[in-house]
Design a protein around this motif. Structure first.
Motif, PDB file in Angstrom:
ATOM      1  N   LYS A   1      13.292  -8.124  -5.502  1.00 49.32           N
ATOM      2  CA  LYS A   1      12.036  -7.527  -5.081  1.00 49.32           C
ATOM      3  C   LYS A   1      12.364  -6.223  -4.369  1.00 49.32           C
ATOM      4  O   LYS A   1      13.155  -6.206  -3.422  1.00 49.32           O
ATOM      5  CB  LYS A   1      11.276  -8.468  -4.135  1.00 49.32           C
ATOM      6  CG  LYS A   1       9.984  -7.892  -3.566  1.00 49.32           C
ATOM      7  CD  LYS A   1       8.923  -7.706  -4.627  1.00 49.32           C
ATOM      8  CE  LYS A   1       7.640  -7.152  -4.054  1.00 49.32           C
ATOM      9  NZ  LYS A   1       6.617  -6.906  -5.124  1.00 49.32           N
TER      10      LYS A   1
ATOM     11  N   ALA B   1      10.548  -3.268  -2.269  1.00 48.87           N
ATOM     12  CA  ALA B   1       9.299  -2.976  -1.567  1.00 48.87           C
ATOM     13  C   ALA B   1       9.415  -1.654  -0.828  1.00 48.87           C
ATOM     14  O   ALA B   1      10.494  -1.278  -0.355  1.00 48.87           O
ATOM     15  CB  ALA B   1       8.979  -4.097  -0.579  1.00 48.87           C
ATOM     16  N   LYS B   2       8.305  -0.972  -0.734  1.00 50.69           N
ATOM     17  CA  LYS B   2       8.261   0.227   0.104  1.00 50.69           C
ATOM     18  C   LYS B   2       8.038  -0.210   1.546  1.00 50.69           C
ATOM     19  O   LYS B   2       7.339  -1.205   1.807  1.00 50.69           O
ATOM     20  CB  LYS B   2       7.134   1.144  -0.348  1.00 50.69           C
ATOM     21  CG  LYS B   2       7.369   1.778  -1.703  1.00 50.69           C
ATOM     22  CD  LYS B   2       6.254   2.734  -2.054  1.00 50.69           C
ATOM     23  CE  LYS B   2       6.511   3.387  -3.415  1.00 50.69           C
ATOM     24  NZ  LYS B   2       5.410   4.296  -3.811  1.00 50.69           N
ATOM     25  N   ARG B   3       8.614   0.519   2.467  1.00 57.60           N
ATOM     26  CA  ARG B   3       8.455   0.195   3.882  1.00 57.60           C
ATOM     27  C   ARG B   3       6.961   0.108   4.222  1.00 57.60           C
ATOM     28  O   ARG B   3       6.187   0.981   3.852  1.00 57.60           O
ATOM     29  CB  ARG B   3       9.136   1.253   4.743  1.00 57.60           C
ATOM     30  CG  ARG B   3       9.248   0.880   6.207  1.00 57.60           C
ATOM     31  CD  ARG B   3      10.108   1.851   6.949  1.00 57.60           C
ATOM     32  NE  ARG B   3       9.640   3.231   6.774  1.00 57.60           N
ATOM     33  CZ  ARG B   3      10.256   4.292   7.253  1.00 57.60           C
ATOM     34  NH1 ARG B   3      11.378   4.154   7.921  1.00 57.60           N
ATOM     35  NH2 ARG B   3       9.773   5.488   7.069  1.00 57.60           N
ATOM     36  N   GLY B   4       6.594  -0.977   4.884  1.00 56.06           N
ATOM     37  CA  GLY B   4       5.201  -1.170   5.256  1.00 56.06           C
ATOM     38  C   GLY B   4       4.432  -2.091   4.323  1.00 56.06           C
ATOM     39  O   GLY B   4       3.334  -2.554   4.651  1.00 56.06           O
ATOM     40  N   GLN B   5       5.030  -2.371   3.168  1.00 58.05           N
ATOM     41  CA  GLN B   5       4.389  -3.240   2.184  1.00 58.05           C
ATOM     42  C   GLN B   5       4.569  -4.704   2.590  1.00 58.05           C
ATOM     43  O   GLN B   5       5.558  -5.064   3.246  1.00 58.05           O
ATOM     44  CB  GLN B   5       5.050  -2.986   0.819  1.00 58.05           C
ATOM     45  CG  GLN B   5       4.367  -3.599  -0.369  1.00 58.05           C
ATOM     46  CD  GLN B   5       5.059  -3.202  -1.672  1.00 58.05           C
ATOM     47  OE1 GLN B   5       5.984  -2.388  -1.689  1.00 58.05           O
ATOM     48  NE2 GLN B   5       4.602  -3.764  -2.768  1.00 58.05           N
ATOM     49  N   ASP B   6       3.622  -5.559   2.198  1.00 60.29           N
ATOM     50  CA  ASP B   6       3.754  -7.003   2.410  1.00 60.29           C
ATOM     51  C   ASP B   6       4.414  -7.619   1.182  1.00 60.29           C
ATOM     52  O   ASP B   6       4.164  -7.209   0.044  1.00 60.29           O
ATOM     53  CB  ASP B   6       2.381  -7.647   2.603  1.00 60.29           C
ATOM     54  CG  ASP B   6       1.669  -7.153   3.850  1.00 60.29           C
ATOM     55  OD1 ASP B   6       0.469  -7.463   4.000  1.00 60.29           O
ATOM     56  OD2 ASP B   6       2.298  -6.456   4.680  1.00 60.29           O
ATOM     57  N   VAL B   7       5.264  -8.651   1.391  1.00 61.13           N
ATOM     58  CA  VAL B   7       5.891  -9.349   0.268  1.00 61.13           C
ATOM     59  C   VAL B   7       5.741 -10.851   0.455  1.00 61.13           C
ATOM     60  O   VAL B   7       5.600 -11.339   1.583  1.00 61.13           O
ATOM     61  CB  VAL B   7       7.383  -8.989   0.109  1.00 61.13           C
ATOM     62  CG1 VAL B   7       7.558  -7.508  -0.182  1.00 61.13           C
ATOM     63  CG2 VAL B   7       8.184  -9.425   1.316  1.00 61.13           C
TER      64      VAL B   7
ATOM     65  N   GLN C   1       5.283  -9.408   6.432  1.00 66.88           N
ATOM     66  CA  GLN C   1       4.271  -8.358   6.521  1.00 66.88           C
ATOM     67  C   GLN C   1       4.909  -7.060   6.999  1.00 66.88           C
ATOM     68  O   GLN C   1       5.879  -7.072   7.766  1.00 66.88           O
ATOM     69  CB  GLN C   1       3.175  -8.786   7.499  1.00 66.88           C
ATOM     70  CG  GLN C   1       2.414 -10.018   7.055  1.00 66.88           C
ATOM     71  CD  GLN C   1       1.373 -10.452   8.073  1.00 66.88           C
ATOM     72  OE1 GLN C   1       1.605 -10.349   9.272  1.00 66.88           O
ATOM     73  NE2 GLN C   1       0.229 -10.921   7.596  1.00 66.88           N
ATOM     74  N   ARG C   2       4.353  -5.949   6.536  1.00 64.37           N
ATOM     75  CA  ARG C   2       4.785  -4.606   6.993  1.00 64.37           C
ATOM     76  C   ARG C   2       6.312  -4.517   6.979  1.00 64.37           C
ATOM     77  O   ARG C   2       6.952  -4.274   8.006  1.00 64.37           O
ATOM     78  CB  ARG C   2       4.236  -4.329   8.384  1.00 64.37           C
ATOM     79  CG  ARG C   2       2.718  -4.477   8.479  1.00 64.37           C
ATOM     80  CD  ARG C   2       2.212  -4.160   9.885  1.00 64.37           C
ATOM     81  NE  ARG C   2       2.803  -5.007  10.905  1.00 64.37           N
ATOM     82  CZ  ARG C   2       2.459  -6.254  11.168  1.00 64.37           C
ATOM     83  NH1 ARG C   2       1.510  -6.846  10.444  1.00 64.37           N
ATOM     84  NH2 ARG C   2       3.045  -6.932  12.134  1.00 64.37           N
ATOM     85  N   THR C   3       6.898  -4.704   5.805  1.00 58.91           N
ATOM     86  CA  THR C   3       8.356  -4.772   5.685  1.00 58.91           C
ATOM     87  C   THR C   3       9.029  -3.528   6.273  1.00 58.91           C
ATOM     88  O   THR C   3       8.511  -2.410   6.210  1.00 58.91           O
ATOM     89  CB  THR C   3       8.789  -4.917   4.226  1.00 58.91           C
ATOM     90  OG1 THR C   3       8.165  -3.887   3.436  1.00 58.91           O
ATOM     91  CG2 THR C   3       8.410  -6.275   3.675  1.00 58.91           C
TER      92      THR C   3
ATOM     93  N   VAL D   1      14.176  -3.038   0.836  1.00 62.86           N
ATOM     94  CA  VAL D   1      13.057  -2.295   1.396  1.00 62.86           C
ATOM     95  C   VAL D   1      13.465  -0.825   1.493  1.00 62.86           C
ATOM     96  O   VAL D   1      14.455  -0.492   2.164  1.00 62.86           O
ATOM     97  CB  VAL D   1      12.655  -2.841   2.776  1.00 62.86           C
ATOM     98  CG1 VAL D   1      11.454  -2.056   3.312  1.00 62.86           C
ATOM     99  CG2 VAL D   1      12.325  -4.324   2.689  1.00 62.86           C
TER     100      VAL D   1
END
Lengths: 109, 115
Positions: free
Chosen positions: B11, B13-19, B80-82, B114
């Protein structure tokens, strides 16, 4: 400070050589587990040692629990490329397992 | 299936994204565990379920991390907020019994990056 100190951190040897890796702590444990983890996979349990001084053998692997139940060693005889992986020791308390940082073993053909 | 199944395997993810990371334990296994493994380190405990009850969540690094197992089978670990420091392999393990001291069976993990 790590609860379980494993050494060496890295070990690279030729096929057919023998090796020993160590797991040490200042605490006494009721039991200790050894796992092998291959790249991209989760750890797989190899053995659990329970009694101080206990020796368990799994084919070419020999596991020993220290007399005082504070340390353990894993000896591999005539290492093969298939032994390559991360060897982790672990203790379990109240359902929670704590791992050392492992020894990364590379066996070259 | 025969073993513990985790998805996705990877996975980004962009920083701030939830996973959300999923774990399917071995059928019938009562206990389920989540671990975080940073590069070059051993797995570190995050949380532990016995059936649907979360008995220990002392390893969750912050309140951005949340885990659930609503029906006592499949579990989801949500972040949350990765942040970049969340980048790691997230391992799920299950065991048959109630004590948590039985043999652990691990999945192959989800590698989270991330950016």
């Amino acid at each position: 400070t790590q609860l379980l100190e494993q050494s060496p951190q890295f070990l690279s040897i030729q096929e057919g050589e023998n090796l020993t890796v160590y797991c040490n702590s200042s605490s006494v444990f009721s039991s200790l587990q050894w796992y092998r983890q291959e790249p991209g996979e989760g750890p797989v349990l190899l053995v659990t040692v329970v009694t101080g001084g206990e020796v368990k053998k799994l084919k070419r692997l020999t596991f020993q629990f220290g007399d005082a139940r504070k340390d353990s060693s894993l000896h591999i005889t005539a290492a093969q490329p298939g032994d390559t992986g991360l060897y982790l020791c672990s203790i379990t308390n109240a359902g929670k397992s704590t791992f050392g940082d492992g020894t990364t073993l590379t066996v070259k053909p | 299936g025969a073993g513990v199944s985790q998805s996705p395997r990877y996975k980004v993810a962009k920083r701030g994204q939830d996973v959300a990371l999923r774990c399917d334990p071995i059928s019938g296994h009562v206990s389920l565990f989540w671990y975080q493994q940073a590069l070059g380190q051993g797995p570190e405990f995050l949380t532990y379920f016995q059936n649907e009850a979360q008995l220990d969540k002392s390893g969750l690094p912050s309140d951005r991390f949340f885990a659930e197992r609503p029906e006592g089978s499949v579990s989801t670990l949500k972040i949350q907020r990765t942040q970049q420091e969340d980048s790691a392999v997230y391992l799920c393990a299950s065991s048959l019994g109630l004590t948590g001291s039985e043999k652990l069976f691990f999945g192959s993990g989800t590698q989270l990056s991330v950016l």
